[in-house]
Design an enzyme around this catalytic site. Structure first.
Site, PDB file in Angstrom:
ATOM      1  N   TYR A  46     -31.883 -27.884  20.681  1.00  8.46           N
ATOM      2  CA  TYR A  46     -30.377 -27.510  20.711  1.00  8.46           C
ATOM      3  C   TYR A  46     -30.253 -26.655  21.894  1.00  8.46           C
ATOM      4  CZ  TYR A  46     -27.145 -29.355  17.421  1.00  8.46           C
ATOM      5  OH  TYR A  46     -26.304 -30.332  16.660  1.00  8.46           O
ATOM      6  N   GLU A  48     -26.781 -25.273  23.001  1.00 10.88           N
ATOM      7  CA  GLU A  48     -25.421 -25.229  23.117  1.00 10.88           C
ATOM      8  C   GLU A  48     -25.067 -24.109  24.214  1.00 10.88           C
ATOM      9  OE1 GLU A  48     -23.350 -24.718  19.717  1.00 10.88           O
ATOM     10  OE2 GLU A  48     -23.340 -26.724  18.969  1.00 10.88           O
ATOM     11  N   ASP A 192     -12.086 -40.238  39.858  1.00 10.17           N
ATOM     12  CA  ASP A 192     -13.144 -40.557  38.976  1.00 10.17           C
ATOM     13  C   ASP A 192     -13.864 -41.693  39.875  1.00 10.17           C
ATOM     14  OD1 ASP A 192     -14.871 -42.038  37.254  1.00 10.17           O
ATOM     15  OD2 ASP A 192     -13.278 -42.063  35.679  1.00 10.17           O
ATOM     16  N   THR A 218     -19.642 -41.362  36.205  1.00  7.71           N
ATOM     17  CA  THR A 218     -20.782 -41.859  35.171  1.00  7.71           C
ATOM     18  C   THR A 218     -21.906 -41.519  36.138  1.00  7.71           C
ATOM     19  OG1 THR A 218     -20.280 -44.168  35.698  1.00  7.71           O
ATOM     20  CG2 THR A 218     -19.553 -43.410  33.583  1.00  7.71           C
ATOM     21  N   LYS A 221     -23.964 -46.265  36.714  1.00  7.92           N
ATOM     22  CA  LYS A 221     -23.395 -47.526  37.466  1.00  7.92           C
ATOM     23  C   LYS A 221     -24.080 -47.749  38.611  1.00  7.92           C
ATOM     24  CE  LYS A 221     -19.203 -47.553  34.818  1.00  7.92           C
ATOM     25  NZ  LYS A 221     -18.749 -46.417  34.308  1.00  7.92           N
ATOM     26  N   ARG A 227     -27.472 -43.456  30.849  1.00  9.33           N
ATOM     27  CA  ARG A 227     -25.962 -43.537  30.617  1.00  9.33           C
ATOM     28  C   ARG A 227     -25.785 -42.243  30.457  1.00  9.33           C
ATOM     29  NH1 ARG A 227     -23.207 -47.797  29.359  1.00  9.33           N
ATOM     30  NH2 ARG A 227     -25.079 -48.961  29.793  1.00  9.33           N
TER      31      ARG A 227
HETATM   32  N1  DSN Z   1     -14.933 -49.086  33.022  1.00  2.00           N
HETATM   33  C1  DSN Z   1     -16.035 -49.679  32.170  1.00  2.00           C
HETATM   34  C2  DSN Z   1     -16.634 -50.592  33.226  1.00  2.00           C
HETATM   35  O1  DSN Z   1     -16.403 -50.463  34.511  1.00  2.00           O
HETATM   36  O2  DSN Z   1     -17.290 -51.465  32.780  1.00  2.00           O
HETATM   37  C3  DSN Z   1     -16.838 -48.724  31.473  1.00  2.00           C
HETATM   38  O3  DSN Z   1     -16.049 -47.779  30.858  1.00  2.00           O
END
Ligand code: DSN
Length: 425
Positions: A46, A48, A192, A218, A221, A227
């Site tokens: 933990y 925090e 984003d 993220t 990708k 993830r």
């Molecule tokens: N936006 C979705 C994708 O691109 O597959 C993931 O949240």
């Protein structure tokens, strides 16, 4: 005791991933080192709070891990500030909304049905339930965003936050113009970059970091990490609402945003995932990653050209990044749902996707989205991409011919079983 039931499913999923052609634009194959960094004793801890300011003892080792992840991410994108704790991209965005907006404030994002993301104001998501979500989209003819219309929409709805970035838009973003629009209405600007992050980090696409107040992404990708989510600021700045500390000093946005994640949105950070993020950022800082991203782009180009040659319509006319959105209404009498299922039977994985001005529901759709990051990680190049497009075309034109699809499936397996899913970076 070994849990054979789950072990068998891990093996089954490994076999599926090895034998198939993975064209989901948001998926990739993390390296073995990234995967190993997730599976260790950091999951027991933990922590925090933030490095040096934790609510639990015994954090000296995780402090080092998290600090390394932050430093590597800042270096990768030339950012002054980074937060590596969000469990996902949607939670990164939720933390930013929570930190910068009041319930009911207006946000302006890219319409989900035109290629945007759920967490940018969709009515079924927190972002559309708690905030007043307004949208810009693409033009029906060109499939492109008209920046004058974005400016007019911002002027009309006076948002507190403008979001640029998408899940299914194959063109680049004019961050400079977006910033001018945000400034003209006194809004904060969030980019984003979850989809093209790896291409941005390697200089293949416009860089939002100098122009947007906040940049979220993220990590799994095009960045090819575990993830998860992160966000950054090119430059920290004083909060624009005049909030001060008890001693009267201005509170910097870095503190406001950190509070949005913890204690605002999340409790304990996933330090095992943060360790894997650090490994992935190190890989992304290596010269081999730039070579990989160039091939991602070349492979997407090759697929787009091959689809167009076969008579398919790509929304916006082509791609400058790693993905493309096909409008199947143009040349085929087939929905995205049927296409997705038929391709799946041939071990080619895509996702059905709404196209702008779609006349079908999100569960049926008129399109499919195709991406090159995962097949590029397997080592496939342009000629392989043309072959894949030919298979996709054959399946889509024969979606009820089970024996033909099974035969293509065998060819797919025979080819892909020769490529590792754990390439060296
Ligand atoms: N936006 C979705 C994708 O691109 O597959 C993931 O949240």
């Amino acid at each position: 005791m070994r849990d054979t039931e789950i072990q068998q499913l891990i093996q089954a999923e490994t076999t599926r991933q090895v034998n198939g052609v993975e064209l989901i634009a948001s998926e990739n194959y993390a390296s073995k080192e990234v995967i190993d960094a997730m599976a260790n004793v950091f999951t027991n801890k933990y922590a925090e709070g933030y490095p040096g300011k934790r609510y639990y003892g015994g954090c000296d080792v995780v402090d080092k891990v998290e600090s390394i992840a932050i430093d590597r991410l800042k270096k990768l994108f030339g950012a002054e500030y980074a937060n590596v704790q969000p469990h996902s991209g949607a939670q990164a965005n939720a933390a930013i909304f929570l930190a910068t907006l009041q319930a009911g404030d207006t946000v302006l994002g890219f319409d989900l049905s035109h290629g945007g993301h759920l967490s940018h104001g969709s009515s079924v998501n927190f972002s559309g339930k708690i905030y007043d979500a307004q949208f810009y989209g693409v033009e029906e003819q060109s499939g492109l965003i008209d920046m004058d219309k974005v400016a007019a929409k911002a002027e009309a709805c006076q948002p507190k936050l403008i979001i640029c970035g998408a899940s299914a838009y194959s063109q680049d973003w004019d961050y400079i113009r977006f910033r001018a629009i945000a400034d003209s209405v006194g809004a904060l600007l969030l980019a984003d970059i979850s989809h093209p992050a790896g291409m941005i980090a390697t200089g293949l696409l416009n860089d939002p970091v100098p122009h947007c107040h906040i940049v979220s992404t993220t990590t799994h990708k095009t960045l090819r990490g575990p993830r998860g989510g992160v966000f950054m600021m090119g430059k920290d700045f004083e909060n624009p609402w005049g909030r001060t500390t008890r001693k009267g000093s201005p509170i910097m946005m870095s503190s406001v945003l950190n509070s949005g994640v913890f204690p605002g949105m999340q409790g304990g950070p996933l330090e095992h995932i943060i360790a894997a993020k650090a490994v992935a950022f190190n890989e992304a800082l290596s010269p081999g990653f730039a070579t990989y991203q160039k091939q991602v782009k070349a492979n997407a180009d090759a697929m787009a050209d091959a689809f167009v040659d076969l008579g398919y319509k790509i929304i916006s006319g082509g791609t400058v990044n790693h993905l493309m959105l096909l409008d199947l209404r143009h040349n085929l009498d087939i929905s995205g749902k049927v296409a997705d299922a038929a391709l799946g039977r041939a071990h080619i994985t895509v996702n059905k996707n709404m196209v702008p001005f779609d006349d079908k529901s999100p569960f049926v759709t008129s399109g499919i989205r195709i991406g090159s990051p995962a097949i590029t990680s397997r080592g496939l190049v342009e000629a392989d991409c043309v072959q894949i497009v030919e298979w996709v075309d054959a399946v889509l034109k024969n979606s009820d011919n089970d024996s033909m699809i099974a035969d293509i499936g065998k060819q797919v397996e025979a080819k892909m079983s020769k490529y590792s899913i754990y390439p060296t970076v």
